[in-house]
Structures are given as C-alpha cells and as structure tokens.
Design an enzyme around this catalytic site. Structure first.
Site, short mmCIF file in Angstrom:
data_model
loop_
_atom_site.label_atom_id
_atom_site.label_comp_id
_atom_site.label_asym_id
_atom_site.label_seq_id
_atom_site.Cartn_x
_atom_site.Cartn_y
_atom_site.Cartn_z
N ILE A 33 0.83 -1.20 0.00
CA ILE A 33 0.00 0.00 0.00
C ILE A 33 0.86 1.25 0.00
O ILE A 33 0.56 2.24 -0.67
CB ILE A 33 -0.95 -0.02 1.21
CG1 ILE A 33 -2.00 -1.12 1.02
CG2 ILE A 33 -1.65 1.33 1.39
CD1 ILE A 33 -2.86 -1.38 2.24
N TYR A 206 -0.51 -8.65 15.50
CA TYR A 206 -0.57 -7.65 14.43
C TYR A 206 -1.76 -6.71 14.63
O TYR A 206 -1.61 -5.48 14.56
CB TYR A 206 -0.68 -8.34 13.07
CG TYR A 206 -0.90 -7.36 11.94
CD1 TYR A 206 0.15 -6.59 11.46
CD2 TYR A 206 -2.16 -7.19 11.38
CE1 TYR A 206 -0.04 -5.67 10.44
CE2 TYR A 206 -2.37 -6.27 10.36
CZ TYR A 206 -1.31 -5.52 9.89
OH TYR A 206 -1.51 -4.60 8.89
N LYS A 210 -1.65 -2.53 15.28
CA LYS A 210 -2.32 -1.54 14.45
C LYS A 210 -3.33 -0.74 15.27
O LYS A 210 -3.52 0.47 15.05
CB LYS A 210 -2.99 -2.21 13.26
CG LYS A 210 -2.05 -2.95 12.33
CD LYS A 210 -0.95 -2.06 11.77
CE LYS A 210 -1.46 -1.08 10.73
NZ LYS A 210 -0.36 -0.32 10.10
#
Length: 341
Positions: A33, A206, A210
């Site tokens: 991204i 993870y 985030k």
C-alpha cells in the site's frame, strides 16, 4: 462570477489536487500500500520521500514511480523503525527544512511463530508498527511544525476493529500491575500482553499493534489541538486490500493472470492495494479533512472510494489513548508531545 465557480469539486481518486512545492514522507513506501500511496502522491507535483529499511528495494520503487509518473520528484531515505536509535539520523537525512505530511504506513505482519524482537527488545510488530512510528514522530515534529498546516496520517487496519487493549498488558518488566492502568480496563494478562511474551499469536499481535497505532494517531491530534499547533493528525485504514487484486508494477509487484482470475469473486467485498491507498492519500491532500478523523473505504469499510467514517467506539476512549501514550513514551524514551507548539 457564477455561484458554482467557487464550489470545491467532488473528491475523485482519479483527479487529485495539485501539491506542487510540498514535501511528503511515506514510511514503507517501497512496497504494498505504501508504494501506491507514494505513486499517487507523486502525481500531484509534490516531492515524495520513501522511507525504507532496504535501500535496494527503495531504488526499485523510485524507478517504477518515475517510469509511471513523468517528472516525478521522488527519492528515498533509509528508515528502520525496528531500531529506535537510528531514527534521529534518518530524519536528518531527509535534508528538508519542513515536512508537509508524513504517512505512517510501514509495518510488519507475521503469519507464523516464532516470536521476533526489534533491536530494542520489543515484540517485532508492536515495536515496529506502533513504537517505531511513535518515536519517529518525535524527531519529525520540528519539520512538521515548520510547515503551514502539516498532517500526520497514521495507517491503521480493519484488523484492529475486533481487537481491544488491556493496558496492564503493556508492561515490559516487573510484576503484574506495576505499570497500573485506568479503572475498568482489566488487569494484566486479561487479553494477553502486547509484547506477546506469554501467549504469542501472530495475527492477534498484528491487530493490536495496528490498534495501538490508531490510538496514537487520535491522541496525537488531541495534544496538537490543546497546544494550538497548526499540525493535525488523521487516522486512515485501507479496508480489505489483497495482492491478487492489485495491478502489476513490475518488478515491485507482479500479478499473474491466474491470481487475477482466482481473486475475482473476492472483488465483490475487497480491493487491491492501489485502492487501499486511497484513504491515506485523501487524508494527506483533501483540504476538507480535519484532525481527529478516521477515513476508510466507502463500502462496509472494506472497499470503494474513501470516506470519513465514525471513529470506532473502542478507539474513542481518551483515557485508554492517554495511558498508551505514557506507556509508549516510557518504552521508547521518546515523547512526540515534548516538541508540539
């Protein structure tokens, strides 16, 4: 002058506003991204700097952007968010007198054990994705403050929507409860520690890393507003973004015909990484975006053009965010708030 001549045109991901003379830093801009954020921002006339821990991959990415965007002002600096001691030098290597925006995009996502650590002894995903960007912001703050209206855009993840933080879990050393925590947030171990020393599950680690990033982005904006700073902080997330739905950018990314066909049914719900970049790009460029907002894809938060969405209920608690800020400051030895002004 006609009544419509001063109306701001509707936002379009295919007709981005010009940003000539502005300077943007995209962490992790060499792949995924982050690459598409950098490519799209380069098309606006801005100078775009890719922050990457791998100089060879960064050079490939800059060459790809230059091939697709004639006249692109793009370059790279070495940036390793897993090594906190290297960040001051990395910021010096930007060699700019101001920074108009930073996109905190770089991240590590591990799928399988074993647990890994950063150079500073933190769990790799939490240490890179959250603590690295937290500390980086401290070194960037003078450059951001020197711009007329800089933005810090933190790229979260839809994976964080189902996660929660029990703040006692941030403790790194010492006995249970040593760092304390706000009332009602649960005791240490209730959700497993963010450093994942006791119960390492990569996908959960993870998602929480985030989530911590997103808390940071919102808390940073509160502190910027309280100080009367012209800098604003915005949080974005890409929704569902798959490699198999991402257009090829060889050699940065190559999508085979088989992968494209196999992913076709998924396109009803999710999208490619080029589209996953859209919320962050809008958060950087759109003058209508305000600090403290959350931007994501329009359709179910998973796909489509970017839109502002309500801040998730568990992200809206300033008590949790403030406690995480203090814990992150203690873990990194850096305080982004110390230079706000």
């Amino acid at each position: 002058m006609s009544p419509t001549s001063t109306t701001t045109p509707p936002w379009s991901v295919r007709r981005l506003p010009r940003a000539d003379g502005r300077v943007f830093l995209v962490t992790g801009g060499n792949a995924g991204i982050g690459y598409f954020v950098a490519e799209q921002l380069s098309a606006t006339g801005a100078t775009v700097v890719l922050g990457s821990r791998n100089p060879a991959k960064a050079e490939v990415a800059t060459a790809s952007i230059r091939a697709r965007v004639p006249g692109a002002r793009v370059r790279a600096v070495r940036l390793d968010l897993a090594d906190l001691s290297s960040l001051e030098k990395a910021v010096e290597s930007l060699d700019v007198d101001r920074l108009d925006a930073v996109v905190h995009n770089a991240g590590v996502a591990l799928d399988h054990p074993p647990r890994e650590e950063t150079a500073d002894g933190h769990e790799l995903m939490f240490g890179t994705n959250h603590l690295g960007h937290f500390a980086l912001t401290r070194w960037l703050m003078p450059l951001l403050s020197a711009a007329p209206a800089a933005r810090v855009v933190t790229m979260g993840s839809f994976a964080a929507k189902s996660e929660r933080l029990a703040l006692g879990d941030l403790q790194d050393v010492g006995g249970p409860g040593e760092l304390g925590g706000p009332d009602g947030l649960g005791g240490p171990g209730e959700l497993g520690d963010l450093q994942s020393r006791k119960d390492y599950r990569p996908k959960r680690a993870y998602g929480r890393s985030k989530l911590a990033q997103m808390y940071f982005g919102l808390e940073l904006d509160r502190r910027l507003r309280a100080a009367g700073s012209p800098v604003t902080s915005v949080v974005a997330h890409p929704g569902g973004a798959l490699d198999s739905l991402t257009p090829s950018r060889p050699p940065v990314h190559v999508r085979t015909p088989g992968a494209r066909l196999g992913a076709a049914p998924a396109a009803l719900l999710v999208q490619g990484k080029h589209a996953g970049a859209w919320p962050a790009v809008r958060a950087v460029l759109d003058p209508a975006v305000r600090g403290g907002e959350l931007w994501g894809p329009r359709v179910l938060g998973l796909r489509g053009e970017p839109r502002r969405e309500a801040v998730w209920e568990h992200l809206a608690d300033p008590l949790v965010a403030a406690w995480l800020w203090d814990a992150s400051r203690d873990l990194t030895g850096a305080d982004p708030g110390a230079l706000i002004g």
